[in-house]
Design a protein around this motif. Structure first.
Motif, short mmCIF file in Angstrom:
data_model
loop_
_atom_site.label_atom_id
_atom_site.label_comp_id
_atom_site.label_asym_id
_atom_site.label_seq_id
_atom_site.Cartn_x
_atom_site.Cartn_y
_atom_site.Cartn_z
N MET A 233 0.83 -1.20 0.00
CA MET A 233 0.00 0.00 0.00
C MET A 233 0.87 1.25 0.00
O MET A 233 0.53 2.26 0.60
N TYR A 234 2.03 1.14 -0.63
CA TYR A 234 2.91 2.31 -0.72
C TYR A 234 3.21 2.55 -2.20
O TYR A 234 3.77 1.69 -2.86
N PRO A 235 2.80 3.71 -2.72
CA PRO A 235 3.01 3.95 -4.15
C PRO A 235 4.48 4.19 -4.45
O PRO A 235 5.24 4.58 -3.56
N PRO A 236 4.88 3.97 -5.71
CA PRO A 236 6.23 4.37 -6.10
C PRO A 236 6.32 5.89 -6.14
O PRO A 236 5.33 6.59 -5.99
N LYS A 237 7.54 6.38 -6.34
CA LYS A 237 7.76 7.84 -6.35
C LYS A 237 6.96 8.52 -7.45
O LYS A 237 6.81 7.97 -8.54
N PHE A 238 6.50 9.70 -7.14
CA PHE A 238 5.85 10.52 -8.17
C PHE A 238 6.11 11.98 -7.82
O PHE A 238 6.37 12.31 -6.66
N ASP A 239 6.03 12.83 -8.86
CA ASP A 239 6.14 14.27 -8.61
C ASP A 239 4.77 14.80 -8.22
O ASP A 239 3.75 14.24 -8.63
N TYR A 240 4.78 15.86 -7.46
CA TYR A 240 3.52 16.49 -7.05
C TYR A 240 3.61 17.97 -7.36
O TYR A 240 4.57 18.64 -6.99
N GLN A 241 2.60 18.45 -8.06
CA GLN A 241 2.55 19.88 -8.32
C GLN A 241 1.14 20.37 -8.07
O GLN A 241 0.18 19.69 -8.44
N ARG A 242 1.05 21.54 -7.46
CA ARG A 242 -0.28 22.08 -7.18
C ARG A 242 -0.61 23.14 -8.23
O ARG A 242 0.12 24.13 -8.36
N ALA A 243 -1.67 22.91 -8.95
CA ALA A 243 -2.07 23.87 -9.97
C ALA A 243 -2.70 25.10 -9.31
O ALA A 243 -3.44 24.97 -8.34
N GLN A 244 -2.40 26.29 -9.86
CA GLN A 244 -2.96 27.52 -9.31
C GLN A 244 -4.25 27.93 -10.02
O GLN A 244 -4.97 28.80 -9.55
N SER A 245 -4.50 27.32 -11.15
CA SER A 245 -5.69 27.63 -11.92
C SER A 245 -5.93 26.48 -12.89
O SER A 245 -5.07 25.61 -13.04
N VAL A 246 -7.09 26.53 -13.55
CA VAL A 246 -7.36 25.49 -14.55
C VAL A 246 -6.33 25.59 -15.68
O VAL A 246 -5.79 24.58 -16.13
N ALA A 247 -6.03 26.82 -16.08
CA ALA A 247 -5.05 27.00 -17.15
C ALA A 247 -3.69 26.44 -16.72
O ALA A 247 -2.99 25.80 -17.52
N ASP A 248 -3.36 26.70 -15.47
CA ASP A 248 -2.09 26.18 -14.93
C ASP A 248 -2.09 24.65 -14.96
O ASP A 248 -1.10 24.01 -15.32
N ALA A 249 -3.22 24.07 -14.59
CA ALA A 249 -3.32 22.60 -14.59
C ALA A 249 -3.12 22.05 -16.00
O ALA A 249 -2.40 21.05 -16.19
N ILE A 250 -3.71 22.71 -16.98
CA ILE A 250 -3.56 22.26 -18.37
C ILE A 250 -2.09 22.36 -18.79
O ILE A 250 -1.54 21.45 -19.41
N ALA A 251 -1.48 23.46 -18.40
CA ALA A 251 -0.07 23.64 -18.76
C ALA A 251 0.80 22.57 -18.10
O ALA A 251 1.68 21.97 -18.74
N LEU A 252 0.51 22.30 -16.85
CA LEU A 252 1.30 21.28 -16.13
C LEU A 252 1.08 19.89 -16.72
O LEU A 252 2.01 19.09 -16.80
N LEU A 253 -0.14 19.63 -17.14
CA LEU A 253 -0.39 18.34 -17.79
C LEU A 253 0.44 18.22 -19.06
O LEU A 253 0.94 17.15 -19.39
N GLY A 254 0.58 19.36 -19.77
CA GLY A 254 1.36 19.34 -21.01
C GLY A 254 2.84 19.16 -20.75
O GLY A 254 3.56 18.55 -21.54
N GLN A 255 3.29 19.68 -19.59
CA GLN A 255 4.73 19.62 -19.30
C GLN A 255 5.17 18.28 -18.72
O GLN A 255 6.33 17.93 -18.77
N ASN A 256 4.23 17.58 -18.10
CA ASN A 256 4.60 16.34 -17.41
C ASN A 256 4.08 15.14 -18.18
O ASN A 256 2.88 15.00 -18.40
N ARG A 257 4.99 14.28 -18.59
CA ARG A 257 4.59 13.06 -19.25
C ARG A 257 3.90 12.16 -18.23
O ARG A 257 4.31 12.10 -17.08
#
Lengths: 787, 286
Positions: free
Chosen positions: B1-25
């Motif tokens: 019940m322990y996930p492998p490593k992952f990056d975590y980023q907090r989106a500041q807006s919907v636009a930011d979330a879309i941009a982050l989705l584009g930047q992170n594979r």
């Protein structure tokens, strides 16, 4: 006398649990701690061709990786069986398997790392090459010619056979009966699911060569003994086992488990504290499981409803290995109960304990006794049908009369006391059985499918006279220890070998000791679970704590009173036999002169100053007793349930539930009610929802709470619970066990109600759990309920 | 019940979330976490990054805009269950999801984006002809429910898009709706779930919208049931007959089954729960 026994007191444990201030093994953080994770088999049965741990060992943060042979080479011994029935074959088991995996979840390697996340990452880097093997799942099919062998040295997968009862007499009783009903049934596999998963922390002191093990155990002393004498090899005087707050056990935390060997072994090997905490996923595939019987049984009945005898053959699924007390459950806690509440001429049972590619099976709340009560009560219902008698009436007709106690059954047990007709009287009083039957008739007239189940169940609790246990195969005794320490100020610490993990001992035992010594319950503290402070004790299971552990405390309190009387007599210048110990207030006075008295605190203080003690009397005020019970106790019950089945879907709904239990003298009615209700819920869970489901390859298909259906509050009506009290004559408190009766009766009551509901459809038997689809299919394959 | 490593980023807006989705594979959006985190802990999903949109206030809450009801993607099931003025079928289903903890953390958007075939909301939104508002690198688009749910755990959402809202129409006078569900006894997901909306005019069913879920890879519109009811008087007989027609809407080859309920049993149960949902809807239509 008696300010507290019999009173419903809230549990003193509750404030700390409700506030999240309990101290569980998983809460323990030690400096420089390392974290353990176990690589487990995804196969039910496979040969290990190769294990390559090199990639895992190379992962940064990994301290070490071990496989089964490493542990054996490092001195780890095979895991012992604590209950050796005659001629048993116990297959060799090490904490990590070496050549073969025998159930899903069987441990093959262990990783210790700087963080738990790294440990789990490393598990993915251990390359295990398996050659899958054919598996065997069913207890009876395991004995067939050509069935895959779980252990090559156990032909036909048979670990042991066992039989008890008057076989010839039983055969005759059936032959002479007007009718014999016969039933093939399955008591399905259950997965316990205590709220807190198992956990272990170990700390090695290399300078002192001392080991401390914190473990989620119901019985820390026996675990220390097994670790010391069999598996880990650290001397008992250098090994401390602590079982702190434990979040439920239900039997599954009695046993000696691999991880509680691996964790300390690695802690010593790397000389750092090590922590292992089971995930829920691991719990479902490694905690010992429950039940899993395949049975053929017969019962004889005369035309007038007299039951003549019962003949039972059962195949008990032991799983892939023999767990610590596994052979006890389907033998001395099952076949011995086959007489139920009934006066039967013949009672006979025989048992095959067989190995399969499933998680090991051992005691689970009720442990053998629910299996017995389920089949007895199913047979009694079928007998009632056969002779056209009401299920309640046939039970009443065959109950052992109150005048016959103590009652010797044909299967070894001597029932201590009971008033079985009184149970049913009380049940009819609170449950309105006739009214229920009228409501059922009215519902049926409207086309509804409604059933009523009534049961009378027996339990054997409070194991056990040690000599009897020994003669039946036990490797240990079943007495209990209790130490009462009166401090100079008159406050009291009590040390019990029992362990509370939900049962409320810290409250109940305080009530007992407070009454024995005439002091306030707040002045009594209960200490348990630490081998460094508590005298060797056998722990908690089999609903034994009050009857055995409580009795040890009564004995110790008696010794305290005697010593206090000696001191009081000396100080009051009276003869010892003239001193009265007033158990309502703890005062000691001279008979006939209550004004000439000493308070409890005066005498306890005097015991420690030792300025003015009788000649030859040792200072201090602390007494220990080891209580070996004279017999089991035999709780009994009459339960009544009403269910309705959704005709369109097959879904079963519990409409009402009434329970009358005789658990002897009740110390705390609130706690006993909680035990009874909780037990019923677990029993109903088996009847309606729970199923440990393996496919033919040994894959556990109900391996998560998404698929293993635990009981939920919204599946239950309000319970009506009442009791009668027939004190057990052979323990000083008169108590019987209260922890398991609900489970023992609950399953049988629901089975009776569901099968009663389905009677108009001509359905004679269905296997549990009564899932919607199963019930729907049975209704639709039948005559449509048209009679 | 322990996930492998992952990056975590907090989106500041919907636009930011879309941009982050584009930047992170191989990134996933994190909202309530009640579907994603369990599968990560079991290592069944191993995204490289989580983009946390859980604190974006702008897409949380329920707005009434005339007869349009805009349900922000981060609205929790508990909020939906408690809200006034929503179609009854939606409040009813939301109140039966999981347990109180799940309902207070789990979000509408996360639920539908996960598209678990046993989930309740996809069935309800299909019956309600909900419209899914999606923001992506190329702006906004709106997808109808019938086109949103594609298959097991598969929706029309692209990897770099964010579901921002689900829009449904308020219930009009003469309209009633209801949800009926056979609970999986372990998980409380739907073994079979049926959602029904009916509009009654002059004693006849003017329009019906019905969907079933739990037994098919995606929520299934019960077009045959709808056709059988439309123009008919709504009574026990007509509802029972129409409910049977759901069998024509189901493709036997794709029905789901497991240890709790076989595909064949679910097929038998579909008309039962369609009937129950329709009965409630008809009663509520007054």
């Amino acid at each position: 006398m008696g300010n507290y026994i019999g009173k419903s007191m809230k549990r003193v444990e509750d404030p700390r649990f409700i506030q999240g201030k309990g101290k569980y093994v998983a809460n323990l953080q030690l400096a420089d701690m390392a974290y353990l994770a176990v690589k487990r088999s995804p196969y039910g049965h496979a040969r290990i061709v190769n294990i390559d741990t090199s990639r895992a060992a190379a992962l940064p943060g990994v301290i070490a990786v071990y496989i089964g042979q490493d542990l054996v080479d490092g001195g780890v011994g095979a895991m012992p069986c604590g209950w050796n029935v005659p001629d048993i074959k116990v297959p060799t088991r090490y904490p990590l398997t070496i050549d073969r995996v025998r159930h899903v979840g069987d441990g093959v390697a262990a990783v210790v790392a700087e963080s738990i996340y790294t440990a789990y990452d490393a598990l993915d880097l251990i390359d295990v090459e398996y050659e899958p093997l054919p598996a065997v799942i069913d207890a009876r099919e395991a004995t067939a010619d050509g069935a895959p062998l779980v252990h090559d040295d156990l032909p036909h997968n048979i670990s042991y056979t066992w039989a008890l009862g008057n076989q010839a007499e039983t055969e005759q009783a059936l032959a002479e009966a007007d009718h014999v009903v016969e039933l093939d049934l399955i008591n399905q596999r259950l997965i316990p699911n205590a709220m807190e998963p198992r956990a272990c922390v170990a700390q090695w002191n290399s300078a002192m060569e001392e080991m401390t093990v914190w473990t989620t155990s119901q019985n820390p002393h026996p675990i220390r003994l097994l670790l010391s004498a069999f598996t880990l090899g650290i001397p008992e005087n250098k090994l401390r086992v602590i079982s702190p707050d434990v979040g439920g056990g239900f039997g599954s935390k009695i046993f000696h488990y691999p991880e509680e060997i691996i964790t300390p072994w690695i802690a010593r090997a790397i000389n750092r504290p090590v922590k292992w905490v089971s995930t829920r996923t691991e719990a479902m595939m490694t905690d010992s499981q429950g039940r899993d019987h395949v049975t053929n049984c017969r019962m004889g009945v005369m035309n007038d409803g007299t039951l003549t005898g019962i003949y039972v053959k059962t195949w008990s699924n032991q799983g892939a290995y023999i767990s610590t007390f596994a052979p006890l459950i389907p033998t001395a806690l099952y076949i011995t109960l086959l007489s139920g509440l009934y006066k039967l001429r013949g009672v006979y049972g025989e048992m095959w304990g067989t190995m399969t590619n499933t998680v090991p099976v051992d005691a689970y709340r009720g442990a053998g006794r629910p299996e017995a009560s389920y089949l007895i009560e199913r047979l009694v219902d079928l007998c009632a049908d056969t002779v056209g008698m009401d299920p309640l009436e046939i039970r009443r007709k065959n109950l052992i009369p109150a005048a016959d106690f103590p009652y010797q059954t044909p299967v070894a047990f001597l029932y201590d006391s009971g008033n079985y007709h009184g149970l049913f009287d009380k049940l009819e009083e609170i449950g309105d059985y006739e009214g229920m039957r009228a409501a059922q008739a009215a519902a049926r007239a409207e086309g509804r499918v409604v059933g009523v189940g009534v049961t009378g169940c027996i339990e054997a609790s409070g194991p056990a006279p040690s000599a009897v246990a020994g003669s039946l195969g036990s490797a240990v005794g079943f007495w209990e220890s209790g130490k009462v320490r009166v401090h100079p100020s008159g406050k009291v610490s009590v040390f019990t070998g029992s362990h509370t993990h939900g049962q409320g001992h810290e409250t109940t035992f305080a009530q007992v000791v407070a009454d024995e010594l005439g002091i306030a319950v707040e002045d009594v503290e209960i200490v348990h679970g630490d081998t460094a402070s508590v005298p060797f004790g056998m722990g908690t299971y089999g609903s034994r704590s009050a009857a055995v552990g409580g009795s040890a405390l009564v004995r110790s309190a008696e010794k305290i009173r005697e010593k206090m009387k000696k001191i009081a007599a000396h100080q009051l210048e009276a003869a010892e036999e003239d001193i009265v110990f007033d158990r309502s207030n703890g005062k000691l006075y001279v008979k006939g002169s209550p004004d000439k008295s000493k308070a409890f605190g005066d005498i306890s203080f005097a015991a420690y100053t030792a300025h003015n003690l009788p000649a030859g009397l040792e200072p201090g005020l602390e007494e220990t007793s080891f209580y070996d019970p004279a017999n089991f106790t035999f709780p009994n019950s009459a339960h009544l349930a009403m269910v309705e089945i959704d005709k369109e879907t097959g879904e079963v709904k519990l409409l009402s539930y009434y329970a009358v239990d005789d658990v002897g003298k009740v110390i705390n009615p609130l706690i006993v009610r909680g035990q009874i209700v909780g037990g019923i819920v677990q029993g109903v869970g088996q009847a309606l929802w729970e199923n440990g489901y393996y496919d033919e390859s040994g894959q556990l298909l109900s391996g998560s709470l998404l698929d293993y259906a635990m009981p939920r509050a919204d599946g239950f009506p309000t319970f009506v619970v009442d009791r009668i009290e027939t004190p057990s004559p052979h323990n000083p408190l008169g108590v019987k066990g209260a922890g398991e009766m609900g489970t023992i009766a609950g399953t049988a009551a629901i089975a009776g109600a569901v099968m009663d509901a389905l009677k108009p459809f001509g359905i004679r038997h269905l296997e549990m759990p009564y899932t919607a689809e199963k019930v729907y299919r049975a209704m639709h394959a039948s005559n449509g309920g048209g009679d | 019940m322990y996930p492998p490593k992952f990056d975590y980023q907090r989106a500041q807006s919907v636009a930011d979330a879309i941009a982050l989705l584009g930047q992170n594979r191989d990134a996933k959006l994190l909202a309530g976490g009640h579907s994603l985190l369990p599968v990560m802990k079991l290592r069944l999903a191993q995204p490289d990054a989580l983009i946390d949109i859980g604190r974006l206030a702008g897409i949380k809450g329920i707005q009434m805009e005339g007869d349009r009801i805009v349900i922000g993607a981060l609205t929790t099931h508990a909020m939906v269950a408690a809200a006034e003025g929503l179609p009854t079928v939606l409040s009813e289903a939301a109140g039966w999801i999981g347990d109180p903890q799940v309902r207070n953390r789990g979000t509408v958007g996360g639920n539908v984006a996960h598209a678990d075939p046993a989930s309740d909301l996809p069935t309800v939104f299909t019956a309600l002809h909900a419209r899914f508002h999606i923001a992506g690198p190329n702006g906004q688009r709106v997808v109808a429910a019938d086109d949103f749910f594609l298959d097991l755990f598969t929706t029309a959402l692209a990897a770099d898009e964010v579901l921002t809202a689900v829009v449904v129409r308020a219930e009009q006078p003469g309209t009633g709706s209801g949800y009926a569900k056979m609970f999986n006894p372990a998980s409380r997901y739907a073994i079979v779930g049926a959602a029904a909306v009916v509009m009654v005019e002059n004693g006849l069913c003017k329009a019906a919208s019905v969907a079933v879920g739990g037994l098919t890879p995606r929520a299934t519109r019960a077009a045959a049931v709808e056709a059988a009811l439309t123009g008919q008087p709504l009574n026990a007989d007509s509802i029972a007959a129409a409910a049977q027609a759901v069998k024509n809407d189901l493709n036997m080859d794709e029905l789901l089954g497991d240890i709790h309920a076989s595909a064949a049993y679910r097929y038998e149960m579909a008309p039962v729960f369609v009937q129950r949902a329709l009965t409630k809807a008809a009663e509520r239509a007054g």
